[in-house]
Design an enzyme around this catalytic site. Structure first.
Site, PDB file in Angstrom:
ATOM      1  CG  HIS A  47      38.139  22.788  13.887  1.00  0.00           C
ATOM      2  ND1 HIS A  47      38.052  21.997  15.018  1.00  0.00           N
ATOM      3  CD2 HIS A  47      38.545  24.009  14.332  1.00  0.00           C
ATOM      4  CE1 HIS A  47      38.398  22.696  16.075  1.00  0.00           C
ATOM      5  NE2 HIS A  47      38.683  23.936  15.686  1.00  0.00           N
ATOM      6  CG  LEU A  50      41.302  28.739  13.220  1.00  0.00           C
ATOM      7  CD1 LEU A  50      41.181  28.562  11.707  1.00  0.00           C
ATOM      8  CD2 LEU A  50      41.541  30.198  13.579  1.00  0.00           C
ATOM      9  CE  LYS A  61      37.934  21.554  23.532  1.00  0.00           C
ATOM     10  NZ  LYS A  61      36.962  22.642  23.476  1.00  0.00           N
ATOM     11  NE  ARG A 114      47.278  24.393  29.948  1.00  0.00           N
ATOM     12  CZ  ARG A 114      46.431  23.517  30.518  1.00  0.00           C
ATOM     13  NH1 ARG A 114      45.203  23.908  30.836  1.00  0.00           N
ATOM     14  NH2 ARG A 114      46.806  22.288  30.778  1.00  0.00           N
ATOM     15  CB  THR A 171      40.888  21.907  32.892  1.00  0.00           C
ATOM     16  OG1 THR A 171      40.367  21.938  34.228  1.00  0.00           O
ATOM     17  CG2 THR A 171      39.766  21.761  31.888  1.00  0.00           C
ATOM     18  CE1 TYR A 206      36.149  24.443  35.281  1.00  0.00           C
ATOM     19  CE2 TYR A 206      36.665  23.253  37.314  1.00  0.00           C
ATOM     20  CZ  TYR A 206      36.942  23.549  35.990  1.00  0.00           C
ATOM     21  OH  TYR A 206      38.012  22.959  35.360  1.00  0.00           O
ATOM     22  CB  ALA A 237      47.666  29.017  20.430  1.00  0.00           C
ATOM     23  CG  ASP A 250      33.440  24.392  24.341  1.00  0.00           C
ATOM     24  OD1 ASP A 250      34.331  24.791  23.568  1.00  0.00           O
ATOM     25  OD2 ASP A 250      33.490  24.534  25.564  1.00  0.00           O
ATOM     26  CE1 TYR A 300      44.712  32.634  10.402  1.00  0.00           C
ATOM     27  CE2 TYR A 300      42.622  31.756   9.579  1.00  0.00           C
ATOM     28  CZ  TYR A 300      43.345  32.402  10.570  1.00  0.00           C
ATOM     29  OH  TYR A 300      42.712  32.809  11.717  1.00  0.00           O
TER      30      TYR A 300
END
Length: 715
Positions: free
Chosen positions: A101, A96, A119, A18, A277, A257, A15, A199, A81
Site C-alpha cells: 500500500h 493490493l 484497508k 464488490r 460484510t 465465521y 475489485a 486484516d 502500474y
C-alpha cells in the site's frame, strides 16, 4: 456532470466482485481500466519469485483476470502500474496486499492522483503519517475503505442510541473472524502485510471507535501467532473512552465465521449479526432487545457505493478531506498501540524473535555507493584505497598513533604475539572468548590463568604478580563487556618486570578512560571488527600501538612474510582485510556514535527495570569511563531469585528470545588443554561463568523489546 476517471491497480477479487459493481452505480466516477503489473513491478508487488516459469504463470493468470474485467466492466487493460498512474485518470483504487500500500499509494500521490486504499491504509503508523503528509501538501484526497461504515445499519444503530432506546451505553462487543483460507493466501504471509490484526482486526476496532468517540484508547490486547506462517492468526483487545465505556473486540482468521456487533445499554441492547460484510442484495437485520425484541430490516444498502461516494466528497470538500486524514491516522494509531501493548505484555504475541546480538548495518544505498568504484578499479585486496582510508579514519576515531588492519581479530592477536617476539608464558584470564587463549597456544606459548574481579569481571590485578616467573614474557588482560582493566596497575607491573602488555579490547571499541582512548594502553591493543561487535567490518580486526616500528613488521606478517614480490625474509600468514570488508567499515564508522547511543538507550531501560531486583546482580558502570554499551550481563542467584541462569535462558528461548552464557565455559576448562600445561584454578571466574547471562543488546533493540524481555524474566 463531469465524472472523475478512476483506475484500479491489479485485477483483484474484491475489485471485481464488490468494488466495480458499486463504482458503476456512482454518479461521480467512471471506470477507466485495470493495470496488470509488469515483471519489475511484480517483483515489488508479490514475493518476487526467481522462477521464470512461475513469473510467466503469474503474469498469464493476471492477464486472464484482467480480460474478465474487460469483458464485464469494459474499460482498458493498462500494461503496468506506472502506465496507469501516468495516464489521465484522476483517482486510483488500490486493492493490493497491505505491505504494498505505501509504495504504490506514494507513487499515485506523486502522480497527483486521489487515492482510495483498501484497508489497512498501511502496515504501520509511520508510513501512514508519511502518506497523509504528501496528500495534504498536494491537496489530494485519501480514503481507507472500511466500507461497512457506510451501510445503513450504522445509521440505524446511531439513531437507536440517539433515541435512548437502550439507555446509557455500558459496553460494546464486536467480533469478526473467518475460517482458515490456505497457506497461499496473502493474509498468512508476513512479508505481504499478513496477520489477523491488519486484516480482520481493523474492522471491530474501527467500529468500536465509531461509538466510543475520539477519546477511545487501547487498554489491553493479545495477539496469538502461528509459527508456520509467522503471523498472528487471532487476537483481542479492550478499548476505553474518557467516560469509562469499554469495547471488547475479537478477531481471527483461523476461526469459525463471526461478524457481529452487540451494544449493551442500561435499558436494552442492540445486536447486528452481519455488521461488516453485508452484500448489497442482502436484507440486513438490526435487533433491538428489550422486554420485547424488535427487528429492523434494512434492504438495498450498498456499503461499497457509500464508501466510494464519501471518497468523492473528500475530493470535493477540504473540510471532509481533513477529517478523513484524522480518521485514518487515528485508526492506524489504534493498531500501532495494540502492537505496543502486546510487545510490552510479552507473552501472547511472539511474532518477533529477538537474537542476543544483531549487526548494525549502514543504509543499503550507502554501502553500494561505497563499493561501486571497485567495479572499475578491480582493486579488491592487498591494502587498497578502502583499506588505507579505513586505517586513517580509525586512527582518528580511536585516537591512536598507529593501526594495522587484519582479516579478523584472532589473527591480529596471533600476529601481535609474533611481532613483539614473545615466548614462554603469558598471563591472561580464562573469562574470555576462546580466541584469546587459542592465540597464545597456537603461537607456541603457555597461558597462565589469573582470576578476575567480582565487580567488573576484568583481570584481578592483585593476583598477577604471584603468577610471574622467569618464563613470563607478557600480560594479556581482557576488557570484558566494555569494562576496562586496571590499566595503571598493569602498566606498573609490566615496567617492574620488563613485560609486554597486549590488551584484548574486542569489547572496548570507542571506550575512553577519562579522556584517553582505550587503545593507547599497553604495547598493543586488539580490536575485533566481527559482525557482532559495536563496530564491524563483517569480519575483521585491528591492532593499535604507539611505536611505529611495528607497522612494517605487521604488514609483512599479514602478507605471507613478503617484502615486495620476490623477498620473503620472515615467516608470515595471510591475514589481509579485503576492500569489501574495509568498505563496510567506512560506512559503519560514519554512523557509530548514533549506533552506540541507541545501544545506550536500550541498556538504560534494562537498568530501570532490573535494578534492585532481589537475586539479580547487574554490572555497575565504571567511574571515569566513556562506555560503548557493548554487552549487558546479569548474574542470577537461584536461592534469592527463584531461577538459575540456565532456567532463565530456557524460558527466554521458549519465547523466541536468545540470551547467551557468555563466557561459558572458561577457557581453562577446555578439553583441548588437558595435559598440555598447568590449568590454574580461578574460583571467582568459575562462579561468575556458572551464573552470568548476557541479555540481548544491539542498536536496533527497541525499548519495547527490552520491556518484553524483562517482563518474561520477572514473571
Amino acid at each position: 456532470m463531469h465524472k472523475l476517471r478512476m483506475g484500479i491497480l491489479g485485477p483483484s477479487a474484491i475489485a471485481f466482485n464488490r468494488f466495480l459493481p458499486a463504482l458503476k452505480k456512482s454518479e461521480h466516477f467512471e471506470y477507466a481500466g485495470v493495470a496488470v503489473a509488469k515483471p519489475h513491478e511484480r517483483n515489488q508487488s508479490d514475493n518476487g519469485s526467481d522462477n521464470d516459469h512461475e513469473r510467466k504463470t503469474m503474469l498469464k493468470r493476471s492477464m486472464a483476470k484482467a480480460e474478465d474485467f474487460l469483458s464485464k466492466y469494459q474499460g482498458a487493460i493498462f500494461d503496468g502500474y506506472e502506465e496507469l498512474l501516468s495516464s489521465s485518470i484522476e483517482a486510483i483504487y488500490i486493492p493490493l496486499p497491505p505491505a504494498l500500500h505505501y509504495l504504490w499509494a506514494k507513487k499515485a500521490l506523486e502522480y497527483g492522483k486521489h487515492v482510495l486504499l483498501e484497508k489497512p491504509f498501511t502496515t504501520n503508523l509511520a508510513d501512514t503519517k508519511k502518506l497523509l503528509k504528501i496528500a495534504e501538501q498536494k491537496g489530494l484526497a485519501v480514503h481507507e475503505n472500511y466500507a461497512f461504515c457506510y451501510h445503513e445499519q450504522i445509521n440505524k444503530i446511531r439513531q437507536l442510541i440517539k433515541d435512548r432506546e437502550i439507555g446509557e451505553i455500558r459496553q460494546i462487543r464486536a467480533a469478526f473472524g473467518f475460517p482458515y483460507r490456505g497457506a497461499a493466501d496473502f493474509r498468512y504471509d508476513r512479508e505481504l502485510g499478513g496477520g489477523s490484526l491488519l486484516d480482520c482486526g481493523g474492522y471491530p476496532i474501527k467500529l468500536s471507535t465509531l461509538f466510543l468517540g475520539k477519546t477511545a484508547q487501547i487498554m489491553t490486547a493479545a495477539l496469538h501467532s502461528a509459527k508456520e506462517h509467522n503471523v498472528d492468526v487471532f487476537g483481542s483487545a479492550t478499548l476505553e473512552n474518557a467516560d469509562g465505556i469499554t469495547a471488547q473486540v475479537s478477531f481471527g482468521m483461523d476461526n469459525s465465521y463471526k461478524c457481529e456487533l452487540e451494544i449493551w445499554g442500561s435499558k436494552g441492547r442492540i445486536y447486528a449479526p452481519r455488521i461488516f460484510t453485508a452484500p448489497a442484495d442482502l436484507t440486513a437485520a438490526v435487533l433491538l432487545k428489550k422486554q420485547e425484541e424488535r427487528v429492523y430490516e434494512i434492504a438495498g444498502s450498498d456499503q461499497f457505493l457509500g464508501s466510494i461516494e464519501h471518497f468523492y466528497h473528500c475530493i470535493a470538500d477540504n473540510t471532509l478531506r481533513q477529517e478523513s486524514y484524522a480518521e485514518i491516522e487515528s485508526q492506524s494509531r489504534q493498531i500501532d498501540d495494540i502492537l505496543k501493548v502486546t510487545n510490552k505484555a510479552g507473552g501472547t504475541m511472539n511474532l518477533k524473535s529477538i537474537p542476543v546480538v544483531r549487526p548494525s548495518m549502514p543504509p543499503y544505498e550507502e554501502y553500494i555507493s561505497e563499493i561501486k568504484d571497485m567495479w572499475n578499479s578491480r582493486w579488491l585486496t592487498h591494502s587498497g584505497p578502502k583499506h588505507q582510508a579505513l586505517e586513517e579514519k580509525l586512527c582518528e576515531y580511536l585516537e591512536a598513533d598507529n593501526i594495522s588492519l587484519f582479516a579478523n581479530g584472532h589473527l591480529a592477536l596471533e600476529l601481535a604475539i609474533n611481532a613483539l617476539g614473545l615466548s614462554g608464558e603469558i598471563i591472561t584470564t580464562p573469562f574470555t572468548f576462546a580466541s584469546t587463549t587459542q592465540a597464545i597456544v597456537r603461537q607456541g606459548l603457555t597461558p597462565v590463568f589469573c582470576d578476575i574481579n567480582e565487580d567488573d569481571y576484568t583481570i584481578d590485578v592483585s593476583k598477577i604478580e604471584a603468577l610471574i616467573t622467569e618464563k613470563t614474557s607478557a600480560i594479556m588482560p581482557v576488557h570484558v563487556y566494555g569494562n576496562v582493566c586496571d590499566v595503571d596497575t598493569i602498566a606498573a607491573l609490566a615496567k617492574k618486570y620488563n613485560l609486554k602488555v597486549i590488551y584484548d579490547a574486542a569489547h572496548a571499541f570507542g571506550v575512553k578512560v577519562k579522556d584517553r582512548a582505550v587503545g593507547n594502553f599497553g604495547d598493543m591493543s586488539m580490536f575485533s571488527f566481527h559482525a557482532t561487535k559495536v563496530f564491524h567490518t563483517v569480519e575483521g580486526g585491528g591492532l593499535t600501538f604507539s611505536n611505529s616500528k611495528y607497522s612494517p613488521v605487521l604488514a609483512r606478517l599479514r602478507q605471507f612474510g613478503m617484502v615486495g614480490p620476490e623477498s620473503v625474509p620472515i615467516v608470515g600468514t595471510n591475514a589481509k582485510m579485503t576492500e569489501i570488508h574495509a568498505a563496510m567499515g567506512l560506512c559503519n564508522l560514519r554512523h557509530i556514535n548514533e549506533e552506540i547511543a541507541k545501544r545506550g538507550r536500550a541498556m538504560q531501560r534494562y537498568r530501570e527495570l532490573l535494578s534492585g531486583v532481589k537475586g539479580l546482580r547487574l554490572c555497575d558502570p565504571q567511574k571515569d569511563i566513556t562506555p560503548n554499551y557493548s554487552y549487558f550481563p546479569v548474574m542470577f542467584n537461584k536461592k534469592e531469585f527463584g531461577m538459575n541462569r540456565d532456567e532463565v535462558a530456557a524460558l527466554l528461548e521458549k519465547n523466541d528470545i536468545l540470551a547467551r552464557k557468555y563466557f561459558y565455559p572458561l577457557t581453562n576448562d577446555f578439553e583441548a588443554y588437558k595435559g598440555m600445561f598447568e590449568l590454574q584454578k580461578t574460583p571467582v571466574a568459575t562462579r561468575i561463568a556458572e551464573n552470568v547471562l548476557t541479555l540481548p543488546l544491539y542498536a536496533d533493540l527497541t525499548v519495547e523489546d527490552v520491556d518484553r524481555i524483562c517482563r518474561i524474566i520477572l514473571q
